[in-house]
Design an enzyme around this catalytic site. Structure first.
Site, PDB file in Angstrom:
ATOM      1  N   THR A 187     -14.870  -1.129  21.584  1.00  0.00           N
ATOM      2  CA  THR A 187     -15.313   0.089  20.899  1.00  0.00           C
ATOM      3  C   THR A 187     -16.022   1.004  21.893  1.00  0.00           C
ATOM      4  OG1 THR A 187     -15.553  -1.054  18.783  1.00  0.00           O
ATOM      5  CG2 THR A 187     -16.783   0.996  19.061  1.00  0.00           C
TER       6      THR A 187
ATOM      7  N   GLU B 282     -16.636  -9.712  16.151  1.00  0.00           N
ATOM      8  CA  GLU B 282     -17.959 -10.340  16.262  1.00  0.00           C
ATOM      9  C   GLU B 282     -18.028 -11.660  15.500  1.00  0.00           C
ATOM     10  OE1 GLU B 282     -21.049  -8.012  17.059  1.00  0.00           O
ATOM     11  OE2 GLU B 282     -19.933  -6.158  17.288  1.00  0.00           O
TER      12      GLU B 282
END
Length: 388
Positions: free
Chosen positions: A169, A368
């Site tokens: 990201t 994550e």
């Protein structure tokens, strides 16, 4: 006659917040209503991140909000959770941007960096003048970061880094990358600057999730990095995993906002939609579905609030974060899918929020730590046996 309950806060969680926490939630909520909701559907359609909002996010104190000093807001972690919740009520991509900047980039510099690194980078990052990205995941080293191939070799006072990272990201707009690499002394973190020779990025296209977010691959071809850019206070997986724990904490709050947005939309829709001469919400099955959504959101709210209390008391354990991330993201994606269905044919367009949140949450439930990874973390805690 009892007072009417808030449809999105049945257990009146707001009454448990401090004055500062409530102020944070309300101010960010207003900003999301005014600045994000009017434009985010089109940004998602166009595969664009709203770059012009970065200075506004900085002015609101959203970057490194839990850090004391360096121009950061110094808020508690419950406030940070509420920030994530309100941002994701707008869009997961917006929360991801703030999460990466704060938990994955500013946090490791603050926790593991030298005084010089903190002074150089944190004030600029708090102002949004320097954007960061976090380089851990590789194409063949996602859930198993210890098997990463990216490596750094000492060369005099410098390090030579080779390898690549995937699904990053902010990668193509970042001024710095916090990159984790194998060394002879274990995994270490490096601050790689955008203009260092041999460092390149490539946008990842054709995404059907997190379209209002920038996702990139990072490439390192004999990138020479001075030792002054190495994070000196951590070695091994403890470094990146502690960053991920901070980010997962925020993710445990964020999807509550996405679920609330979907529920509010379908509450309005089923009130206005007339079918067989009565509003859709007169049907038992609709009310059952709405009630179940409310129950699951309330459970997630209470879980997140307790998570924040433990974090602020410095008592939070990784297993507790795993349980909350698993529960709350699963809650949100199931609600988004159900709301998309209840909207009928209209639900497949981004004129409504449900399908956008549904698609975004397909990424949130994966990154994550996948849902399965978090289930196994909890399972290991319960049994004492490692099933990874």
């Amino acid at each position: 006659m009892s007072a009417k309950l808030d449809k999105l806060d049945i257990f009146n969680i707001k009454s448990l917040l401090s004055e500062e926490e409530l102020m944070v939630q309300e101010s960010i909520g207003r900003w999301v209503d005014d600045r994000i909701l009017p434009i985010i559907g089109l940004a998602f359609d166009n595969h664009e991140f709203p770059m012009d909002l970065i200075p506004e996010m900085a002015d609101l104190g959203l970057f490194g909000s839990t850090i004391d000093g360096y121009g950061c807001a110094g808020l508690n972690y419950t406030s940070y959770g509420l920030i994530c919740q309100e941002l994701e009520r707008g869009d997961s991509g917006l929360r991801s941007f703030a999460s990466v900047q704060s938990s994955l980039c500013m946090f490791p510099i603050f926790a593991f960096g030298s005084d010089e690194q903190k002074e150089r980078w944190l004030p600029q990052m708090a102002k949004g003048e320097v954007i960061g990205c976090f380089g851990l995941t590789e194409a063949h080293a996602g859930s198993d970061p210890a098997s990463m191939k990216t490596h750094a070799k000492k060369d005099g006072d410098d390090w030579i880094i080779n390898g690549s990272k995937m699904w990053i990201t902010n990668g193509s707009i970042a001024n710095i990358a916090i990159v984790w690499a194998q060394t002879e002394e274990g995994i270490q973190g490096f601050i790689i600057e955008q203009d260092m020779p041999g460092f390149d990025t490539e946008l990842i296209h054709r995404k059907m999730s997190l379209r209002a977010s920038i996702t990139s691959a990072l490439f390192f071809d004999d990138v020479r990095v001075p030792d002054a850019n190495r994070l000196p206070k951590v070695k091994g997986l403890k470094g990146p995993l502690s960053c991920l724990s901070n980010a997962r904490y925020g993710i445990s709050w964020g999807p509550i906002g996405a679920a609330q947005a979907c529920l509010q939309e379908v509450l309005d829709y089923t009130e206005e939609r007339v079918l067989f001469d009565r509003s859709l919400n007169c049907n038992q099955i609709i009310q059952q579905k709405l009630a179940d959504m409310s129950r699951r959101i309330t459970t997630a709210q209470l879980l997140a609030l307790r998570l924040g209390q433990l974090k602020d008391a410095d008592q939070l354990q990784p297993t507790q974060i795993s349980m909350a991330k698993w529960n709350n993201v699963r809650m949100a994606i199931d609600i988004a899918r159900e709301c998309r269905d209840m909207l009928g044919g209209a639900g497949i367009t981004t004129e409504h929020v449900a399908i956008r949140h549904m698609l975004n949450l397909e990424s949130v439930i994966t990154y994550e730590g996948t849902e399965t990874i978090h289930q196994l973390v909890v399972g290991r805690e319960l049994t004492g046996k490692n099933a990874f």
